[in-house]
Scaffold this motif. Structure first.
Motif, mmCIF file in Angstrom:
data_model
loop_
_atom_site.group_PDB
_atom_site.id
_atom_site.type_symbol
_atom_site.label_atom_id
_atom_site.label_comp_id
_atom_site.label_asym_id
_atom_site.label_seq_id
_atom_site.Cartn_x
_atom_site.Cartn_y
_atom_site.Cartn_z
ATOM 1 N N ALA A 26 6.593 -100.236 -110.421
ATOM 2 C CA ALA A 26 5.262 -100.346 -111.026
ATOM 3 C C ALA A 26 4.470 -101.449 -110.347
ATOM 4 N N GLU A 27 5.141 -102.560 -110.097
ATOM 5 C CA GLU A 27 4.478 -103.676 -109.414
ATOM 6 C C GLU A 27 4.141 -103.309 -107.970
ATOM 7 N N GLU B 136 0.419 -103.035 -106.335
ATOM 8 C CA GLU B 136 0.005 -103.775 -105.137
ATOM 9 C C GLU B 136 -0.594 -102.830 -104.098
ATOM 10 N N ALA B 137 0.046 -101.681 -103.908
ATOM 11 C CA ALA B 137 -0.434 -100.726 -102.902
ATOM 12 C C ALA B 137 -1.794 -100.151 -103.279
ATOM 13 N N LEU B 138 -1.998 -99.918 -104.580
ATOM 14 C CA LEU B 138 -3.239 -99.305 -105.059
ATOM 15 C C LEU B 138 -4.360 -100.322 -105.269
ATOM 16 N N GLY B 139 -3.977 -101.561 -105.488
ATOM 17 C CA GLY B 139 -4.971 -102.584 -105.811
ATOM 18 C C GLY B 139 -5.548 -102.426 -107.201
ATOM 19 N N ARG B 140 -4.749 -101.870 -108.127
ATOM 20 C CA ARG B 140 -5.173 -101.696 -109.508
ATOM 21 C C ARG B 140 -3.946 -101.686 -110.408
ATOM 22 N N PRO B 141 -4.111 -101.967 -111.697
ATOM 23 C CA PRO B 141 -2.954 -102.097 -112.589
ATOM 24 C C PRO B 141 -2.190 -100.777 -112.762
ATOM 25 N N VAL B 142 -0.874 -100.893 -112.883
ATOM 26 C CA VAL B 142 0.005 -99.775 -113.205
ATOM 27 C C VAL B 142 0.917 -100.217 -114.333
ATOM 28 N N THR B 143 0.823 -99.563 -115.480
ATOM 29 C CA THR B 143 1.685 -99.912 -116.602
ATOM 30 C C THR B 143 3.002 -99.143 -116.490
ATOM 31 N N PHE B 144 3.979 -99.537 -117.315
ATOM 32 C CA PHE B 144 5.315 -98.950 -117.219
ATOM 33 C C PHE B 144 5.822 -98.564 -118.601
ATOM 34 N N ALA B 145 6.446 -97.392 -118.675
ATOM 35 C CA ALA B 145 7.086 -96.939 -119.911
ATOM 36 C C ALA B 145 8.589 -96.867 -119.685
ATOM 37 N N VAL C 205 8.622 -93.284 -126.770
ATOM 38 C CA VAL C 205 8.193 -94.401 -125.918
ATOM 39 C C VAL C 205 7.180 -93.918 -124.881
ATOM 40 N N ALA C 206 7.504 -92.821 -124.230
ATOM 41 C CA ALA C 206 6.601 -92.272 -123.219
ATOM 42 C C ALA C 206 5.313 -91.763 -123.857
ATOM 43 N N GLU C 207 5.435 -91.098 -125.005
ATOM 44 C CA GLU C 207 4.258 -90.536 -125.666
ATOM 45 C C GLU C 207 3.304 -91.631 -126.113
ATOM 46 N N ALA D 64 -1.974 -94.510 -124.989
ATOM 47 C CA ALA D 64 -2.752 -95.744 -124.787
ATOM 48 C C ALA D 64 -3.606 -95.702 -123.528
ATOM 49 N N LEU D 65 -3.474 -94.655 -122.724
ATOM 50 C CA LEU D 65 -4.214 -94.589 -121.468
ATOM 51 C C LEU D 65 -5.682 -94.261 -121.684
ATOM 52 N N ALA D 66 -6.526 -94.873 -120.867
ATOM 53 C CA ALA D 66 -7.948 -94.517 -120.790
ATOM 54 C C ALA D 66 -8.181 -93.792 -119.476
ATOM 55 N N ASP D 67 -9.350 -93.183 -119.323
ATOM 56 C CA ASP D 67 -9.672 -92.479 -118.081
ATOM 57 C C ASP D 67 -9.531 -93.428 -116.889
ATOM 58 N N GLY D 68 -8.829 -92.959 -115.854
ATOM 59 C CA GLY D 68 -8.636 -93.775 -114.653
ATOM 60 C C GLY D 68 -7.406 -94.660 -114.689
ATOM 61 N N ASP D 69 -6.720 -94.744 -115.827
ATOM 62 C CA ASP D 69 -5.524 -95.583 -115.943
ATOM 63 C C ASP D 69 -4.321 -94.912 -115.300
ATOM 64 N N ILE D 70 -3.340 -95.747 -114.934
ATOM 65 C CA ILE D 70 -2.128 -95.258 -114.264
ATOM 66 C C ILE D 70 -0.901 -95.782 -114.993
ATOM 67 N N LEU D 71 0.007 -94.869 -115.290
ATOM 68 C CA LEU D 71 1.255 -95.200 -115.985
ATOM 69 C C LEU D 71 2.418 -94.693 -115.150
ATOM 70 N N LEU D 72 3.468 -95.502 -115.026
ATOM 71 C CA LEU D 72 4.696 -95.070 -114.374
ATOM 72 C C LEU D 72 5.788 -94.920 -115.421
ATOM 73 N N LEU D 73 6.432 -93.772 -115.442
ATOM 74 C CA LEU D 73 7.523 -93.506 -116.376
ATOM 75 C C LEU D 73 8.863 -93.937 -115.769
ATOM 76 N N GLU D 74 9.827 -94.169 -116.648
ATOM 77 C CA GLU D 74 11.162 -94.552 -116.203
ATOM 78 C C GLU D 74 11.853 -93.405 -115.461
#
Length: 396
Positions: A77-78, A82-91, A98-100, A105-115
Motif C-alpha cells: 500500500a505504501e 509512493e508510485a502514484l503520488g496519492r494515498p492508498v488505504t489498506f484493508a 472488513v473489506a466491505e 468508506a471510499l469516495a470518488d477517486g479513492d484507492i484501496l488495497l485489499l489483503e
C-alpha cells in the motif's frame, strides 16, 4: 480473443475491482524490483481521474490458503502510494465485513488495497463463494494482471463472470503486443528461443515452428539439437533423452516451411566462471573437458542477417550464459541490433520471460524494444498457443 477495455467503462462513482499483480520480488522486507507496481499505475490513475472508487486486489507469494504475516500486502500500500503520488488505504481482508467496510468508506477517486487473496484457500481453487465475495464489493471488474492470467483463480477468472469485465491498460498492452507478435504479425517473423532445456519448451517450439518463418535456437537447448545430429559437445549441458524429440522438431519445422537456425560456432570454456579462459570452436566439435556457454560470432552474423529483413521478432530466452561476461557477448550484440532495427526499420520486437527480461535489462535495451512483457508463465503459455483463463473470461 475479443475483450473490452476500460474505454467502455463509465467509471464515475463506480466501485471498480482492479486485479493487479503485486507479487513483486522482496528481500529482507524490501521491494527489490518495482516494475510491476510502476506498470500498474497508468490504469489506476486513469480510473481515479474518471472518478472511480478503486479496489485493488492481488496475490503475493504462496501462503497456501493461510494467513502468513510476512506475506501480507500491507507494505505494498505504501509502495503503491509512493508510485502514484496519492494515498492508498489498506484493508486487512479481501472479502467479508472488513473489506466491505473499507469499500463503503471510499469516495470518488479513492484507492484501496485489499489483503492477499491467497490468504483464502478458495482463491487457487477458484471457489465460487470467494468469487462472489469479491464481486459483492464492486460494480465492475478490471483485470490488469496479464502475468496471472494463466491461472483460473477466483480473483482472475471466477469474479470476471460475475461483473461487467474489462482489460486494464497493462493487460491491453500485453494482448495487443502478443497479437502483433503471432496473431497478425508483419512478416517475415523471426523467433529467438533460448534457455537450458528442450523439455521445458516443447509446446513453445512446436507452436512457433508452425507460425514463424525463422526459429533461432540458442542457449543450452541448442546443444541438445546439435548433439542429436551427431555433434561432439564436450561437457556441455544437454539432454540426451531429448535427442529423438529434437530431431522430430526439426522435421516438423521443415514441413511447416520454418527455417530452424542452430549455432554454427560456439564459445567454449572449461568452467562457467568470470575470467575463465575461453575460445570459439565449431558447433559440431566442442573439445573434451570444455562446455559451450555462448554462441559464436559467425552465428551472431547469421542471426543478424535474418533480422535485417524481418517484420516481427519474438524473443524468449538468452543465447548464452549472459550472467557472466564474456558469455553475454552474443545476447548483448543481438539485443543492441534488435533495438536499432526497432527504431530505424520498424521491426516489431516483443520479448518476455524471466531470463529474457533480465538479459534485455543487462543489455540496456528494455525501453528500446516495441514491448517487453513482465509476465513469466502467462507470456510463455500464450506463445505455446494455450488459452489463458483470465483472458478468456474477459470475452464474456
Amino acid at each position: 480473443m475479443p475483450f473490452q477495455t476500460i474505454d467502455a467503462l463509465d467509471a464515475t462513482g463506480k466501485r471498480v475491482l482492479l486485479r493487479a499483480d503485486l507479487n513483486v520480488p522482496m528481500k529482507d522486507g524490501r521491494i527489490t524490483d518495482r516494475t510491476r507496481i510502476e506498470r500498474l499505475c497508468p490504469t489506476i490513475r486513469e480510473l481515479a481521474q474518471k472518478g472511480a472508487r478503486i479496489i485493488v486486489c492481488s496475490h503475493f507469494d504462496r501462503p497456501k490458503g493461510k494467513i502468513v504475516p510476512e506475506m501480507s500486502l500491507a507494505p505494498m500500500a505504501e509502495a503503491l502510494s509512493e508510485a502514484l503520488g496519492r494515498p492508498v488505504t489498506f484493508a486487512a481482508d479481501c472479502v467479508g465485513p472488513v473489506a466491505e467496510a473499507a469499500v463503503a468508506a471510499l469516495a470518488d477517486g479513492d484507492i484501496l488495497l485489499l489483503e492477499n487473496t491467497r490468504f483464502h484457500a478458495g482463491e487457487e481453487k477458484n471457489d465460487p463463494a470467494l468469487a462472489a465475495g469479491l464481486a459483492k464489493l464492486a460494480d465492475a471488474y478490471v483485470n490488469d494482471a496479464f502475468s496471472a492470467a494463466h491461472r483460473a483463480h477466483a480473483s482472475t477468472e471466477g469474479v470476471a463472470h460475475l461483473l461487467p469485465s474489462y482489460a486494464g491498460r497493462l493487460m491491453q498492452a500485453e494482448l495487443e503486443a502478443l497479437d502483433a507478435a503471432l496473431g497478425r504479425p508483419s512478416r517475415p517473423v523471426v523467433a529467438i528461443v533460448g534457455g537450458a532445456k528442450v523439455s521445458t519448451k516443447l509446446d513453445l517450439l512446436g507452436n512457433l515452428s508452425a507460425k514463424v518463418d525463422v526459429l533461432v535456437i540458442g542457449g543450452a537447448m541448442a546443444n541438445t539439437f546439435l548433439a542429436a545430429q551427431g555433434a561432439a559437445m564436450g561437457k556441455s549441458l544437454q539432454e540426451a533423452e531429448m535427442h529423438a524429440t529434437a530431431l522430430e522438431i526439426l522435421t516438423t519445422a521443415k514441413a511447416n516451411n520454418c527455417e530452424i537456425l542452430l549455432p554454427v560456432d560456439l564459445v567454449a570454456a572449461q568452467e562457467f566462471a568470470a575470467g575463465s579462459p575461453h575460445r570459439t570452436v565449431p558447433a559440431m566439435s566442442v573439445p573434451e573437458g570444455t562446455m559451450a556457454l555462448d554462441v559464436g560470432p559467425q552465428t551472431v552474423e547469421l542471426i543478424e542477417a535474418r533480422l535485417r529483413g524481418a517484420g516481427t521478432l519474438v524473443w524468449n530466452g538468452p543465447l548464452g550464459a549472459f550472467e557472466i561476461p564474456p558469455f553475454d557477448t552474443a545476447t548483448v550484440a543481438i539485443a543492441e541490433m534488435v533495438a536499432g532495427l526497432t527504431a530505424s526499420a520498424g521491426l516489431k520486437s516483443i520479448g518476455g520471460g524471466g531470463d529474457t527480461v533480465s538479459a534485455l535489462k543487462h543489455a540496456g535495451v528494455v525501453e528500446r524494444l516495441t514491448y517487453v512483457s513482465s509476465a513469466g508463465g502467462a507470456f510463455l503459455e500464450w506463445l505455446e498457443g494455450k488459452t489463458l483463463p483470465g483472458v478468456a473470461a474477459l470475452g464474456g
